[in-house]
Design an enzyme around this catalytic site. Structure first.
Site, PDB file in Angstrom:
ATOM      1  N   ASP A  15       0.820  -1.221   0.000  1.00  0.00           N
ATOM      2  CA  ASP A  15       0.000   0.000   0.000  1.00  0.00           C
ATOM      3  C   ASP A  15       0.850   1.266   0.000  1.00  0.00           C
ATOM      4  OD1 ASP A  15      -2.247  -1.667   0.227  1.00  0.00           O
ATOM      5  OD2 ASP A  15      -2.053  -1.691   2.404  1.00  0.00           O
ATOM      6  N   GLY A  46      -4.100  -4.572  -3.914  1.00  0.00           N
ATOM      7  CA  GLY A  46      -5.167  -3.668  -4.335  1.00  0.00           C
ATOM      8  C   GLY A  46      -4.547  -2.378  -4.802  1.00  0.00           C
ATOM      9  N   HIS A  47      -4.823  -1.994  -6.023  1.00  0.00           N
ATOM     10  CA  HIS A  47      -4.219  -0.785  -6.575  1.00  0.00           C
ATOM     11  C   HIS A  47      -5.286   0.221  -6.919  1.00  0.00           C
ATOM     12  CE1 HIS A  47      -0.338  -2.989  -7.888  1.00  0.00           C
ATOM     13  NE2 HIS A  47      -0.293  -2.562  -6.660  1.00  0.00           N
ATOM     14  N   ASP A 341       1.359  15.088   0.710  1.00  0.00           N
ATOM     15  CA  ASP A 341       0.324  16.073   1.036  1.00  0.00           C
ATOM     16  C   ASP A 341      -0.455  15.712   2.303  1.00  0.00           C
ATOM     17  OD1 ASP A 341      -0.486  13.951  -0.795  1.00  0.00           O
ATOM     18  OD2 ASP A 341      -2.504  14.818  -0.625  1.00  0.00           O
TER      19      ASP A 341
HETATM   20  P1  IMP Z   1      -2.397 -12.640   2.351  1.00  0.00           P
HETATM   21  O1  IMP Z   1      -1.393 -12.203   1.346  1.00  0.00           O
HETATM   22  O2  IMP Z   1      -3.813 -12.330   1.936  1.00  0.00           O
HETATM   23  O3  IMP Z   1      -2.218 -14.063   2.753  1.00  0.00           O
HETATM   24  O4  IMP Z   1      -2.177 -11.768   3.688  1.00  0.00           O
HETATM   25  C1  IMP Z   1      -1.006 -11.881   4.507  1.00  0.00           C
HETATM   26  C2  IMP Z   1      -0.646 -10.525   5.098  1.00  0.00           C
HETATM   27  O5  IMP Z   1      -0.210  -9.664   4.049  1.00  0.00           O
HETATM   28  C3  IMP Z   1      -1.802  -9.791   5.775  1.00  0.00           C
HETATM   29  O6  IMP Z   1      -1.278  -9.015   6.834  1.00  0.00           O
HETATM   30  C4  IMP Z   1      -2.324  -8.888   4.693  1.00  0.00           C
HETATM   31  O7  IMP Z   1      -2.996  -7.769   5.210  1.00  0.00           O
HETATM   32  C5  IMP Z   1      -1.024  -8.485   4.021  1.00  0.00           C
HETATM   33  N1  IMP Z   1      -1.184  -8.116   2.594  1.00  0.00           N
HETATM   34  C6  IMP Z   1      -1.313  -8.945   1.549  1.00  0.00           C
HETATM   35  N2  IMP Z   1      -1.385  -8.245   0.397  1.00  0.00           N
HETATM   36  C7  IMP Z   1      -1.295  -6.966   0.718  1.00  0.00           C
HETATM   37  C8  IMP Z   1      -1.280  -5.766  -0.037  1.00  0.00           C
HETATM   38  O8  IMP Z   1      -1.339  -5.750  -1.275  1.00  0.00           O
HETATM   39  N3  IMP Z   1      -1.177  -4.598   0.665  1.00  0.00           N
HETATM   40  C9  IMP Z   1      -1.054  -4.596   2.023  1.00  0.00           C
HETATM   41  N4  IMP Z   1      -1.048  -5.683   2.765  1.00  0.00           N
HETATM   42  C10 IMP Z   1      -1.169  -6.868   2.134  1.00  0.00           C
END
Ligand code: IMP
Length: 416
Positions: A15, A46-47, A341
């Site tokens: 993120d 998620g983008h 910002d």
């Molecule tokens: P998983 O990848 O869904 O198995 O999640 C494992 C950990 O990685 C959790 O803490 C999620 O919130 C975090 N996580 C997975 N993908 C993302 C991402 O794209 N952005 C932020 N956190 C992520």
């Protein structure tokens, strides 16, 4: 001209604004061919991209998909949920007026992620109880586990005859029941089979049986611009110190190159993405986390809600010791510092500069108390904002070449 191959790698817990940055950096320029690549992870990423007054929340399509003429690669390191991918293709087609499917190249080795994996992910999290990882419930762990167990189905399966494809899927459902205790009900299974057949019809022609040939072709004329978009961030690496509060992929630059099936030797730029502050979504340690009104304020201003899960992101201060370690470990040669910002109204901005008895020690950098929103030139930033950026540059020895000053794609300082 020579080929350029760049990667935008997350320095923190994901993120960091890589979606916006990757959209920006994969805009077609003078290159004969521009290729936007996703190499690891799946729908857990998620983008959010805001362009031409429209907001897109994408999970699987590479961020370059909103530009006409940019080729899109879904690499072998990914796990891909077919229904989500087909949905995103339709959304981009309808709303952006450009057809991503016509530019899509999917590695045959890319694994298919099913609804069954999502159910297994939820079940495993439920069993962990108070020790839950806080996954995105996107099925990532079980899909990658199936890959490691060598029972998974890959994109190349879409080339099987329909009855064989269906048989393969049913075999997998029996494995889910035996391994994860997930019983697929008839409706869910029927829906999955229908999606598989739909994907076969729409995506079979996009499967690349041999990515080596594809890449040879891309690089043959010395006129290509390839941008690899990082998934998640360094701190979520399965092999990192944060285990088990991590994702299931090797989130490193080399991991991404492996996932893209490209040699790291080709890289011409390694950019690390961070925020001007830090966030984390899900469980696990976060030493510089803040709480209360200050955290709420940043959460609100920064819209810190997960694009995949809708969960509020935990908020904290940047940790220069970690950032500097990542620059060292990943050989970064540029920084992208996003969301400047959001700190516009602060008197001071703490940055963690070390630890004493396990507790972070902060240096308070002066705030700038002025809007930076939409600024596109470094010289137009207030002096303290410039100094804030210089602090990270001086401590890491790496230039902040990209600076985000607002959610829209054009709100960017580009010092490349
Ligand atoms: P998983 O990848 O869904 O198995 O999640 C494992 C950990 O990685 C959790 O803490 C999620 O919130 C975090 N996580 C997975 N993908 C993302 C991402 O794209 N952005 C932020 N956190 C992520």
């Amino acid at each position: 001209m020579s080929n350029s191959v760049s990667i935008g790698h997350g320095i923190e817990w994901g993120d960091e604004g890589k979606g916006k940055g990757s959209h920006y950096l994969s805009a077609p320029g003078n290159a004969e061919r521009t290729v936007s690549v996703r190499a690891l992870g799946g729908g857990n990423a998620g983008h959010t991209i805001i362009t031409n007054a429209r907001k897109y929340a994408l999970h699987l399509l590479p961020a370059g998909c909103l530009h006409d003429d940019v080729e899109l690669v879904l690499g072998r390191g990914m796990v891909t949920h077919l229904g989500t991918l087909l949905g995103e293709i339709d959304t981009v087609n309808d709303q952006a007026g450009t057809d991503p499917a016509s530019r899509l190249h999917i590695a045959a080795e890319n694994h298919i992620l099913f609804d069954g994996h999502k159910l297994a992910d939820k079940e495993l999290e439920r069993r962990r109880g108070a020790n839950a990882i806080g996954t995105t419930h996107s099925g990532i762990g079980p899909a990658i586990a199936d890959k490691s167990l060598r029972v998974g189905m890959r994109m190349e399966s879409l080339r099987l005859p329909k009855d064989k494809l269906q048989d393969e899927y049913l075999k997998l459902t029996r494995h889910w029941q035996a391994t994860y205790g997930v019983q697929m009900d008839g409706t869910t299974s029927e829906k999955e089979v229908a999606t598989l057949l739909d994907a076969k019809e729409k995506l079979e022609g996009k499967i690349v049986p041999n990515m080596t040939s594809y890449w040879r072709d891309v690089f043959k004329n010395d006129y290509a611009n390839v941008f690899i978009e990082g998934a998640q961030g360094y701190e979520l690496n399965i092999d990192g110190s944060g285990y088990p509060f991590v994702t299931s992929s090797a989130i490193s630059i080399d991991g991404h190159m492996h996932g893209a099936q490209l040699s790291s030797k080709r890289l011409t730029s390694r950019m690390g993405f961070m925020k001007a502050y830090t966030t984390r979504v899900g469980g696990g340690p976060f030493p510089t986390e803040i709480h209360g009104e200050e955290a709420d304020h940043i959460q609100t201003l920064g819209g810190e809600r997960g694009a995949t899960t809708g969960r509020l992101r935990r908020v904290g201060w940047s940790d220069i010791t970690r950032i500097d370690d990542v620059v060292f470990n990943e050989g970064l040669d540029a920084l992208a510092i996003m969301k400047m910002d959001i700190l516009d109204d602060r008197d001071v901005i703490p940055v963690c500069v070390g630890y004493q008895n396990g507790e972070p020690v902060y240096e308070n950098l002066p705030g700038w108390k002025q809007s930076t929103r939409g600024i596109t030139k470094f010289e137009d930033l207030p002096e303290n904002a410039q100094n804030y950026l210089r602090f990270f540059e001086q401590r890491t020895g790496v230039k902040a070449t990209l600076v985000g000053t607002g959610p829209e794609d054009v709100a960017m300082i580009d010092r490349r």
